[in-house]
Write a protein that holds these residues in place. Structure first.
Motif, mmCIF file in Angstrom:
data_model
loop_
_atom_site.group_PDB
_atom_site.id
_atom_site.type_symbol
_atom_site.label_atom_id
_atom_site.label_comp_id
_atom_site.label_asym_id
_atom_site.label_seq_id
_atom_site.Cartn_x
_atom_site.Cartn_y
_atom_site.Cartn_z
ATOM 1 N N UNK A 1 -26.312 25.968 -24.829
ATOM 2 C CA UNK A 1 -25.075 26.135 -25.590
ATOM 3 C C UNK A 1 -25.288 25.834 -27.060
ATOM 4 N N UNK A 2 -25.981 24.728 -27.340
ATOM 5 C CA UNK A 2 -26.155 24.299 -28.729
ATOM 6 C C UNK A 2 -27.512 24.678 -29.313
ATOM 7 N N UNK A 3 -28.486 24.969 -28.456
ATOM 8 C CA UNK A 3 -29.828 25.264 -28.939
ATOM 9 C C UNK A 3 -30.698 24.034 -29.097
ATOM 10 N N UNK A 4 -30.141 22.838 -28.866
ATOM 11 C CA UNK A 4 -30.928 21.610 -28.988
ATOM 12 C C UNK A 4 -32.084 21.621 -27.984
ATOM 13 N N UNK A 5 -33.206 21.069 -28.392
ATOM 14 C CA UNK A 5 -34.387 21.062 -27.541
ATOM 15 C C UNK A 5 -35.022 19.672 -27.554
ATOM 16 N N UNK A 6 -35.517 19.226 -26.390
ATOM 17 C CA UNK A 6 -36.185 17.932 -26.278
ATOM 18 C C UNK A 6 -37.470 18.085 -25.489
ATOM 19 N N UNK A 7 -38.537 17.500 -26.014
ATOM 20 C CA UNK A 7 -39.821 17.476 -25.312
ATOM 21 C C UNK A 7 -39.835 16.246 -24.419
ATOM 22 N N UNK A 8 -40.063 16.451 -23.120
ATOM 23 C CA UNK A 8 -40.014 15.350 -22.166
ATOM 24 C C UNK A 8 -41.404 14.857 -21.773
ATOM 25 N N UNK A 9 -42.296 15.765 -21.442
ATOM 26 C CA UNK A 9 -43.643 15.384 -21.017
ATOM 27 C C UNK A 9 -44.673 16.221 -21.762
ATOM 28 N N UNK A 10 -45.693 15.579 -22.256
ATOM 29 C CA UNK A 10 -46.840 16.272 -22.846
ATOM 30 C C UNK A 10 -47.958 15.260 -23.011
ATOM 31 N N UNK A 11 -49.150 15.740 -23.133
ATOM 32 C CA UNK A 11 -50.290 14.848 -23.300
ATOM 33 C C UNK A 11 -50.155 14.026 -24.574
ATOM 34 N N UNK A 12 -49.696 14.663 -25.659
ATOM 35 C CA UNK A 12 -49.606 13.957 -26.935
ATOM 36 C C UNK A 12 -48.415 12.997 -26.979
ATOM 37 N N UNK A 13 -47.390 13.232 -26.159
ATOM 38 C CA UNK A 13 -46.200 12.368 -26.184
ATOM 39 C C UNK A 13 -46.356 11.163 -25.281
ATOM 40 N N UNK A 14 -46.735 11.381 -24.023
ATOM 41 C CA UNK A 14 -46.788 10.264 -23.070
ATOM 42 C C UNK A 14 -47.964 10.377 -22.111
ATOM 43 N N UNK A 15 -48.983 11.116 -22.494
ATOM 44 C CA UNK A 15 -50.216 11.257 -21.716
ATOM 45 C C UNK A 15 -49.958 11.809 -20.321
ATOM 46 N N UNK A 16 -48.971 12.676 -20.215
ATOM 47 C CA UNK A 16 -48.717 13.397 -18.967
ATOM 48 C C UNK A 16 -48.716 14.890 -19.299
ATOM 49 N N UNK A 17 -49.712 15.602 -18.771
ATOM 50 C CA UNK A 17 -49.839 17.039 -19.029
ATOM 51 C C UNK A 17 -49.590 17.780 -17.720
ATOM 52 N N UNK A 18 -48.356 18.201 -17.487
ATOM 53 C CA UNK A 18 -48.026 18.836 -16.198
ATOM 54 C C UNK A 18 -48.263 20.348 -16.221
ATOM 55 N N UNK A 19 -48.657 20.866 -15.082
ATOM 56 C CA UNK A 19 -48.674 22.306 -14.834
ATOM 57 C C UNK A 19 -47.769 22.546 -13.626
ATOM 58 N N UNK A 20 -46.456 22.439 -13.872
ATOM 59 C CA UNK A 20 -45.474 22.547 -12.798
ATOM 60 C C UNK A 20 -45.251 24.020 -12.450
ATOM 61 N N UNK A 21 -45.332 24.336 -11.141
ATOM 62 C CA UNK A 21 -45.213 25.714 -10.696
ATOM 63 C C UNK A 21 -43.900 26.033 -10.003
#
Length: 885
Positions: free
Chosen positions: A167-187
């Motif tokens: 609705x607003x276009x706001x975006x948040x990064x939840x998991x990533x290697x650079x953010x919290x050392x979690x690099x998911x490949x969710x299928x």
């Protein structure tokens, strides 16, 4: 030193020269500063990831900052604003919560696939060479890894989990290697009891990718792993050595429980397999899950090794229907492969929960000798689909086929068969992919009595009337190779596909006319990439398919051309002409001023000048002692005729392999005929060599030299490339999307990936309060997110998705209905031959700026390279020959 270029070497180089990808394409028309796509019939889609960036530009939802870091950049003054992240190739999983869309990505989809080939699958190759070849093949659009501004490699950002407010276009990064050392490949992702669950392979806290299920609490976005497979060091190590695939996918809600798939390996016992587990309270973690199906319970169907069908797709999809749990399974392994160009098709089993919580399992699609009602793949005439995707719509279970393209593409890149033989770069075998193109994907609907109905597909013995929709396999398009995802929204069923023509563009552009749209600058860029690749090969291996004009000590040029100007005459210091023929009149005798006989070489140092004891210059021999008195004249004549044909090959191809030939004057049929004419020409050369080989006892080095150029295997590959070209000439790159209101009649929404030829797949759907969302698969510029907004929001979806109520299991006794016997003979099955009529013009909404189809069909340089590369590398001379007795 002067240089002449003769392009040719391995398959990568062959395809590199053929792949000249256009840079112009249709972007959706901007509206109020946003990118939209009008599909007609009242359907409009709005781009919500990097919403002001047009198609064919870096997207990937987030922005790559450098040094492996990604972020959401909102400051327009930031240098990384709107940078995108090309590495986020696929939206691989998606689920909604209110207005929010949660998306997990697949990072560097094709690059990771190549890494898998190089490692686990044994397809060894030089990464630098492969990267250079892919850059040339796709004109620098193929993403292989992050690079710095100076062109040197940078750190890859890896997979992420992100959420976007639709609705607003706001975006948040939840998991990533650079953010919290979690690099998911969710299928895959599902909602259950106010929580969101994602499954796949996850790299976390320095660990290798393990098959994992993560829980996300959408109220605060806290996360945790609730189930992790292979979590002991010993088990993981044993699983890695065994080549067990960790990319789990199957997951659903059934009978008010979360049902997941996983894989296991017991290092102590060696036991391994796929497993299905269930939990009524997954938040409690691993201990809350109980096993409801082991590998044996699933009739040992799951193929869970990387070398298996779809890289060990294993338990592929699961759905609740009519009170039962239906599970589709990848079953193909090298051991059960029906032939070298197919893998065993999918199975479907049915699970029913017993009163004590255990499950009973029944075969529906699989081995009929063991009780399955339908053969592997449902229809005995259908042999290509390695997996099946499941969706319930209007009281039926819809089953969409998914062909095994990974192995097909591996065969094009690598010389490898299904028998596990060692591979090498340079397969160019299109036979597997051609079989897939011939048998594009079907869509079935199954009723509550487990009777199968063909909805989209060609006529077969089992379904003599074809699909009820009237559409042939692949919705009438051979290039559609997956029915990738389906979604029910607003009472309609939406279907998205994977279009293989985007990855086959290095071949297809020679038939669909894309090459015509290239500008002179794009030509220069393409040629420079090829030169860099050839130079890299020379630097690394001391070998180069570049012929040179060298200067002798007196500074005079001595020709050493491989093909061009073969047979031209150069003069020595006294002005006498010395032949420098490469092929023509091979073995013929010329006399210098003193009467000494000189002969020309086939390839190496053709025309080079040696001096005899008296100082006279003589040309190098084609065949040792070819001019001697005891030379067999018959052999000389035969061999000369063959190499003369080989010398003519560039002339046979020349008219269609140059830039000047790329015009609209030649029809598709004429160019197709040219291709077939060359195949016949090559066949004649092969026949000539076989006759010589039968009549003369040739030394091994000569046999090796000729068989580098002429073999039945190469002829088969030439014909396979031609067949693939014919399929591709009508192909329109970009995924297809269709919608139906009754499960039978379909409306086309796009066949061009929303106007972006690099959107080769529609991978995910999800429904937020704002409408139907979808995510693309784009291994070139990164995934994109789009939305079909709801016309009104007065009745939004509940902010927390509810858990579906299962129906009472009522197993039915399947009846044959109007289907033939359960083992119908797959005889007289009509197949779709490649189209031979000129491709029609693309629709006005797609074709603007994108030369999707054309009557221009230039002869592929790949065939020239097949011959020329070996010539360029040198044909070995031999020391003797004698007539067989």
């Amino acid at each position: 030193m002067k240089t002449r270029t003769f392009a040719g070497l391995l398959a990568g180089v062959m395809l590199a020269v053929t792949a000249l990808t256009p840079m112009t394409a249709l972007a959706a028309e901007p509206e109020n500063g946003k990118i939209t796509y009008n599909a007609g019939e009242g359907y409009t889609f709005e781009k919500i990831s990097h919403p002001t960036k047009g198609t064919m530009s870096a997207d990937g939802i987030v922005d790559y900052i450098g040094d492996g870091k990604v972020g959401v950049i909102t400051d327009t003054n930031d240098s990384n604003y709107n940078a995108g992240d090309r590495g986020q190739s696929y939206s691989w999983s998606a689920i909604a919560y209110g207005d929010w869309l949660y998306v997990g990505t697949c990072y560097a989809a094709m690059g990771n696939t190549l890494t898998l080939m190089d490692g686990v699958l044994g397809d060894k190759f030089d990464k630098d060479v492969m990267e250079a070849a892919l850059k040339a093949m796709f004109n620098n659009t193929f993403f292989y890894g992050q690079t710095k501004p100076d062109g040197t490699p940078d750190t890859d950002s890896e997979g992420i989990l992100v959420k976007v407010n639709t609705k607003t276009g706001e975006m948040k990064l939840l998991l990533s290697k650079s953010k919290n050392d979690v690099a998911p490949l969710f299928r895959n992702a599902v909602a259950y009891k106010d929580k969101l669950y994602f499954c796949g392979s996850v790299h976390a806290n320095g660990r290798s990718g393990l098959p994992s299920v993560y829980e996300i609490d959408p109220t605060d976005d806290s996360y945790k792993a609730v189930y992790v497979g292979l979590n002991s060091l010993q088990d993981y190590g044993a699983a890695y050595k065994a080549g067990i695939s960790t990319g789990i996918r199957g997951m659903c809600v059934y009978n008010d429980e979360l049902v997941i798939s996983n894989v296991y390996m017991n290092a102590a016992t060696g036991e391994s397999g796929a497993v299905i587990l269930a939990s009524s309270n997954p938040s409690e973690g691993q201990s809350s899950f109980r096993t409801i199906a082991t590998q044996a319970d699933m009739f040992n169907y799951p193929a869970y090794h990387y070398e298996d069908s779809i890289y060990g797709g294993s338990v592929w999809d699961m759905a609740e229907y009519n009170g039962h749990l239906y599970v589709s399974i990848c079953t193909g392994t090298p051991d059960n492969a029906p032939d070298d160009n197919s893998m065993q098709s999918f199975a479907i089993i049915r699970g029913d929960r017993n009163e004590d919580g255990t499950y009973s399992w029944t075969q529906l699609v699989g081995d009929q000798s063991q009780g399955a009602r339908y053969v592997f793949g449902i229809d005995p005439a259908r042999t290509r689909s390695g997996a099946a995707n499941l969706t319930v719509y209007k009281d039926k279970l819809y089953i969409g086929e998914y062909n095994d393209e990974e192995i097909a593409l591996e065969r094009i890149l690598f010389d490898k068969s299904s028998n596990g033989s060692e591979s090498s770069l340079g397969g160019i075998d299109c036979s597997f992919v051609n079989a897939n193109l011939e048998q594009s994907v079907n869509l079935y609907a199954m009723d509550e009595n487990e009777n199968m109905e063909l909805v989209v597909g060609d006529k077969t013995y089992m379904f003599p009337n074809g699909g009820t929709s009237g559409l042939g396999s692949g919705f009438g398009h051979n290039e559609n190779q997956y029915i990738w995802r389906m979604q029910v929204y607003d009472g309609k069923l939406y279907v998205g596909t994977f279009d293989t023509s985007s990855l086959l563009e290095p071949i297809g552009q020679f038939s669909n006319g894309d090459i015509i749209g290239m500008t002179p600058e794009q030509w220069r860029q393409q040629m420079q990439l090829i030169k860099e690749l050839l130079q890299l090969l020379m630097d690394k291996y001391g070998t180069s398919p570049i012929a040179t004009i060298d200067e002798n000590e007196e500074g005079e040029e001595v020709t050493s051309e491989i093909v061009d100007d073969a047979g031209s005459n150069d003069e020595d210091e006294e002005g006498e002409e010395v032949t420098s023929e490469i092929v023509d009149d091979a073995g013929s005798n010329d006399e210098d001023e003193e009467g000494e006989e000189v002969t020309s070489e086939i390839v190496d140092d053709a025309g080079s000048i040696d001096e005899n004891e008296e100082g006279e210059e003589v040309t190098s021999e084609i065949v040792d002692d070819a001019a001697s008195n005891d030379e067999d004249e018959a052999f000389e004549s035969d061999i000369a005729g063959l190499v003369d044909m080989m010398d003519m090959t560039p002339e046979v191809l020349e008219g269609d392999s140059t830039v000047t030939a790329l015009c609209d004057e030649e029809s598709v049929d004429n160019r197709e005929n040219s291709l077939r004419d060359f195949a016949d020409y090559y066949s004649n050369m092969l026949e000539g060599y076989n006759e010589i080989s039968a009549n003369y006892e040739l030394p091994d080095d000569l046999k090796d030299a000729f068989e580098t150029l002429l073999s039945q295997d190469k002829l088969d590959k030439i014909n396979s490339v031609i067949e693939c070209l014919i399929y591709m000439r009508d192909a329109e790159r970009g995924f297809d999307m269709y919608v139906t209101e009754d499960g039978t009649n379909f409306t086309k929404l796009t066949t061009s990936g929303f106007g972006d030829p690099y959107n080769h797949g529609l991978r995910v759907f999800a429904i937020t309060n704002q409408g139907l969302c979808l995510g693309t698969a784009n291994p070139f510029y990164g995934t994109q997110l789009w939305i079909q907004r709801a016309e009104e929001s007065e009745t939004p979806l509940p902010p927390t998705p509810s858990t579906p109520t299962p129906s009472t299991p009522t197993p039915s006794t399947p009846t044959p209905s109007e289907n033939p016997d359960v083992t119908p003979a797959p005889t007289a099955v009509p197949t779709k031959a490649p189209a031979v009529t000129p491709a029609p013009a693309a629709s006005a909404t797609v074709a603007k700026g994108i030369p999707q189809t054309s009557d221009s069909f230039p002869l592929p340089i790949v065939v020239l390279l097949l011959i020329g590369s070996a010539v360029a590398m040198g044909v070995t001379t031999f020391s003797y020959c004698r007539k067989k007795k």
